[in-house]
Write a protein that holds these residues in place. Structure first.
Motif, PDB file in Angstrom:
ATOM      1  N   GLU A 181       0.820  -1.211   0.000  1.00 43.42           N
ATOM      2  CA  GLU A 181       0.000   0.000   0.000  1.00 43.42           C
ATOM      3  C   GLU A 181       0.856   1.265   0.000  1.00 43.42           C
ATOM      4  O   GLU A 181       0.454   2.300  -0.549  1.00 43.42           O
ATOM      5  CB  GLU A 181      -0.923   0.002   1.230  1.00 43.42           C
ATOM      6  CG  GLU A 181      -1.920   1.148   1.249  1.00 43.42           C
ATOM      7  CD  GLU A 181      -2.843   1.086   2.442  1.00 43.42           C
ATOM      8  OE1 GLU A 181      -3.600   2.053   2.654  1.00 43.42           O
ATOM      9  OE2 GLU A 181      -2.814   0.076   3.176  1.00 43.42           O
ATOM     10  N   ASP A 182       2.064   1.187   0.571  1.00 41.09           N
ATOM     11  CA  ASP A 182       2.891   2.381   0.742  1.00 41.09           C
ATOM     12  C   ASP A 182       4.152   2.429  -0.115  1.00 41.09           C
ATOM     13  O   ASP A 182       4.793   3.472  -0.203  1.00 41.09           O
ATOM     14  CB  ASP A 182       3.315   2.518   2.223  1.00 41.09           C
ATOM     15  CG  ASP A 182       2.120   2.577   3.160  1.00 41.09           C
ATOM     16  OD1 ASP A 182       1.144   3.275   2.822  1.00 41.09           O
ATOM     17  OD2 ASP A 182       2.151   1.912   4.205  1.00 41.09           O
ATOM     18  N   ALA A 183       4.556   1.322  -0.724  1.00 45.35           N
ATOM     19  CA  ALA A 183       5.846   1.307  -1.423  1.00 45.35           C
ATOM     20  C   ALA A 183       5.836   0.331  -2.587  1.00 45.35           C
ATOM     21  O   ALA A 183       4.966  -0.532  -2.689  1.00 45.35           O
ATOM     22  CB  ALA A 183       6.965   0.961  -0.447  1.00 45.35           C
ATOM     23  N   ALA A 197      16.215   3.755 -18.750  1.00 49.35           N
ATOM     24  CA  ALA A 197      15.104   3.821 -17.807  1.00 49.35           C
ATOM     25  C   ALA A 197      14.798   5.263 -17.440  1.00 49.35           C
ATOM     26  O   ALA A 197      15.703   6.077 -17.243  1.00 49.35           O
ATOM     27  CB  ALA A 197      15.428   3.026 -16.546  1.00 49.35           C
ATOM     28  N   SER A 198      13.511   5.556 -17.394  1.00 50.16           N
ATOM     29  CA  SER A 198      13.020   6.833 -16.881  1.00 50.16           C
ATOM     30  C   SER A 198      12.180   6.507 -15.653  1.00 50.16           C
ATOM     31  O   SER A 198      11.096   5.922 -15.778  1.00 50.16           O
ATOM     32  CB  SER A 198      12.177   7.549 -17.940  1.00 50.16           C
ATOM     33  OG  SER A 198      11.588   8.718 -17.405  1.00 50.16           O
ATOM     34  N   VAL A 199      12.685   6.845 -14.487  1.00 48.21           N
ATOM     35  CA  VAL A 199      12.059   6.429 -13.229  1.00 48.21           C
ATOM     36  C   VAL A 199      11.345   7.606 -12.587  1.00 48.21           C
ATOM     37  O   VAL A 199      11.952   8.655 -12.339  1.00 48.21           O
ATOM     38  CB  VAL A 199      13.120   5.852 -12.258  1.00 48.21           C
ATOM     39  CG1 VAL A 199      12.467   5.388 -10.969  1.00 48.21           C
ATOM     40  CG2 VAL A 199      13.867   4.713 -12.919  1.00 48.21           C
ATOM     41  N   SER A 200      10.059   7.437 -12.336  1.00 52.67           N
ATOM     42  CA  SER A 200       9.304   8.480 -11.646  1.00 52.67           C
ATOM     43  C   SER A 200       9.765   8.581 -10.197  1.00 52.67           C
ATOM     44  O   SER A 200      10.388   7.655  -9.661  1.00 52.67           O
ATOM     45  CB  SER A 200       7.806   8.165 -11.698  1.00 52.67           C
ATOM     46  OG  SER A 200       7.544   6.922 -11.080  1.00 52.67           O
ATOM     47  N   LYS A 204       9.520   7.108  -0.002  1.00 57.16           N
ATOM     48  CA  LYS A 204      10.637   6.879   0.919  1.00 57.16           C
ATOM     49  C   LYS A 204      11.069   5.421   0.966  1.00 57.16           C
ATOM     50  O   LYS A 204      12.261   5.109   0.947  1.00 57.16           O
ATOM     51  CB  LYS A 204      10.240   7.351   2.324  1.00 57.16           C
ATOM     52  CG  LYS A 204      11.325   7.145   3.373  1.00 57.16           C
ATOM     53  CD  LYS A 204      10.840   7.595   4.742  1.00 57.16           C
ATOM     54  CE  LYS A 204      11.904   7.326   5.800  1.00 57.16           C
ATOM     55  NZ  LYS A 204      11.447   7.716   7.156  1.00 57.16           N
ATOM     56  N   ASP A 205      10.121   4.481   1.023  1.00 58.38           N
ATOM     57  CA  ASP A 205      10.440   3.070   1.188  1.00 58.38           C
ATOM     58  C   ASP A 205      10.475   2.294  -0.126  1.00 58.38           C
ATOM     59  O   ASP A 205      10.615   1.071  -0.119  1.00 58.38           O
ATOM     60  CB  ASP A 205       9.423   2.412   2.138  1.00 58.38           C
ATOM     61  CG  ASP A 205       9.463   3.027   3.524  1.00 58.38           C
ATOM     62  OD1 ASP A 205      10.577   3.344   3.983  1.00 58.38           O
ATOM     63  OD2 ASP A 205       8.400   3.202   4.140  1.00 58.38           O
ATOM     64  N   SER A 206      10.335   2.983  -1.255  1.00 62.45           N
ATOM     65  CA  SER A 206      10.335   2.309  -2.557  1.00 62.45           C
ATOM     66  C   SER A 206      11.750   2.114  -3.082  1.00 62.45           C
ATOM     67  O   SER A 206      12.681   2.817  -2.674  1.00 62.45           O
ATOM     68  CB  SER A 206       9.509   3.112  -3.567  1.00 62.45           C
ATOM     69  OG  SER A 206       8.153   3.142  -3.195  1.00 62.45           O
ATOM     70  N   GLN A 207      11.901   1.162  -4.016  1.00 62.17           N
ATOM     71  CA  GLN A 207      13.214   0.852  -4.584  1.00 62.17           C
ATOM     72  C   GLN A 207      13.114   0.657  -6.095  1.00 62.17           C
ATOM     73  O   GLN A 207      12.137   0.095  -6.598  1.00 62.17           O
ATOM     74  CB  GLN A 207      13.766  -0.451  -3.982  1.00 62.17           C
ATOM     75  CG  GLN A 207      14.172  -0.378  -2.526  1.00 62.17           C
ATOM     76  CD  GLN A 207      14.718  -1.713  -2.060  1.00 62.17           C
ATOM     77  OE1 GLN A 207      14.071  -2.745  -2.155  1.00 62.17           O
ATOM     78  NE2 GLN A 207      15.948  -1.706  -1.549  1.00 62.17           N
ATOM     79  N   PHE A 208      14.145   1.136  -6.793  1.00 65.76           N
ATOM     80  CA  PHE A 208      14.342   0.828  -8.204  1.00 65.76           C
ATOM     81  C   PHE A 208      15.828   0.517  -8.338  1.00 65.76           C
ATOM     82  O   PHE A 208      16.669   1.419  -8.280  1.00 65.76           O
ATOM     83  CB  PHE A 208      13.946   1.996  -9.095  1.00 65.76           C
ATOM     84  CG  PHE A 208      13.809   1.628 -10.552  1.00 65.76           C
ATOM     85  CD1 PHE A 208      12.555   1.484 -11.134  1.00 65.76           C
ATOM     86  CD2 PHE A 208      14.943   1.416 -11.345  1.00 65.76           C
ATOM     87  CE1 PHE A 208      12.428   1.142 -12.474  1.00 65.76           C
ATOM     88  CE2 PHE A 208      14.825   1.080 -12.671  1.00 65.76           C
ATOM     89  CZ  PHE A 208      13.564   0.939 -13.248  1.00 65.76           C
ATOM     90  N   VAL A 209      16.152  -0.781  -8.489  1.00 65.73           N
ATOM     91  CA  VAL A 209      17.538  -1.232  -8.419  1.00 65.73           C
ATOM     92  C   VAL A 209      17.866  -2.064  -9.654  1.00 65.73           C
ATOM     93  O   VAL A 209      17.080  -2.934 -10.053  1.00 65.73           O
ATOM     94  CB  VAL A 209      17.792  -2.075  -7.145  1.00 65.73           C
ATOM     95  CG1 VAL A 209      19.247  -2.532  -7.081  1.00 65.73           C
ATOM     96  CG2 VAL A 209      17.427  -1.277  -5.896  1.00 65.73           C
TER      97      VAL A 209
END
Length: 345
Positions: A181-183, A197-200, A204-209
């Motif tokens: 719900e939050d990340a 990659a174009s990352v929006s 705070k707790d999200s990741q794009f790795v």
């Protein structure tokens, strides 16, 4: 005996039961008038039921049974906890642990759709050993592997507003694409080849790795590329910032790392790579706008007093905010900050 014979036998029995026996027909029974005038020989006096101290849950309505059973179970559990943990502090810890366990975040797949396919591109689905042709609107899941041929590429559209392009001669694994719900968690491995990659902007707790070679490229919101040929890893940034190991790259910077070494140097992006990144960024914006136009048959521009511009679709408004579907998802724009709006298409 077949079914027909059974039915015939039952019919004979029923006919016999309907007819009284010869003994019954030969006897004379007294009429009701005679019987009603006879004296009672054996009077029936029902005994008073004694009060039982045994509680029977089986004779209660089902609702009371459940409530009673639950109440006793709860009481037994509380007694057990108090006996083992007489301290209020210990009891509080047990209660907090129970609440934390029940409130564990629910994880669900993050929606990632194939926006376009050029040339021969295949996907190896999670758990399968046979690749299949990748087609437009295919929904990817964690564990899928995308493989492109020499003159092929594919664009991926993320529900978060991010966009990824897998270039020719590449193999990319979608290790983890999930959300709560939050990340959101988005992890990829580039086994060979190159991605843009174009990352929006991430919460705070999200990741794009992105894993390429021995190093992780972590993103907070940017336009960048990662290339790996088995020996060299090249990470380039168009705008925003990314971290490659302990090295931070800012806009118009890149790093080249050999296998077995750590990234320590940030250099200016090459002219060729900067041109490719710019082209990708422009194409991504146009693709997102086309998608919005297909869904809503219009496109609008919202310009704020500070010069900020948002391109997308106005969905409605409240007394204080404009509900806007932008290129990176739904946003709420304060009405008092809006300078003007105009129709693009």
């Amino acid at each position: 005996m077949n079914e027909f014979e059974k039915q015939q036998t039952f019919a004979k029995w029923e006919e016999l039961l309907r007819k009284p026996s010869k003994v019954t027909e030969s006897r004379e029974f007294p009429t009701w008038e005679v019987v009603s005038k006879r004296n009672i020989q054996f009077e029936y006096i029902p005994q008073k039921s004694s009060v039982s101290n045994v509680i029977s849950f089986f004779r209660k309505p089902i609702g009371l049974t459940l409530v009673g059973g639950s109440a006793l179970s709860l009481a037994a559990a509380l007694v057990f906890v108090f006996l083992l943990n007489p301290s209020n502090e210990k009891l509080s810890e047990v209660a907090n642990a129970s609440v934390a366990k029940t409130s564990k975040a629910i994880v669900s797949p993050l929606k990632v759709i194939v926006s376009s396919v050029k040339g021969k591109v295949s996907v190896l689905p999670e758990g399968s050993s046979h690749p299949v042709a990748l087609v437009k609107n295919y929904q990817l899941v964690s564990g899928d592997v995308i493989i492109t041929d020499g003159n092929s590429q594919s664009d991926l559209d993320f529900e978060t507003g991010s966009w990824m392009r897998i270039t020719p001669n590449s193999e990319v694994i979608l290790d983890q694409i999930e959300k709560t719900e939050d990340a959101q968690t988005q992890k990829f491995s580039v086994k060979k080849g190159k991605i843009f990659a174009s990352v929006s902007k991430l919460s705070k707790d999200s990741q794009f790795v992105v894993q390429a070679g021995e190093h992780l490229t972590q993103v907070r919101g940017t336009v960048f590329s990662v290339q790996f040929d088995g020996t060299l890893e090249v990470v380039s940034v168009r705008e925003g910032s990314v971290s490659v190991g302990d090295l931070i790259l800012s806009s118009k910077q890149q790093t080249i790392v050999k296998l077995g070494e750590n990234p320590v140097l940030a250099a200016p992006v090459s002219a060729k790579e900067d041109k490719e990144l710019k082209a990708f960024q422009t194409q991504t914006i146009l693709a997102r706008e086309s998608k919005l136009y297909e869904e809503h048959a219009r496109l609008e521009l919202v310009r704020l007093e500070d010069g900020t511009e948002y391109r997308g679709v106005i969905l409605g408004q409240s007394e204080t905010h404009l509900h806007f579907q932008g290129l990176e998802g739904l946003i709420e724009i304060p009405i008092q900050k809006i300078l003007e709006t105009e129709k693009i298409r």
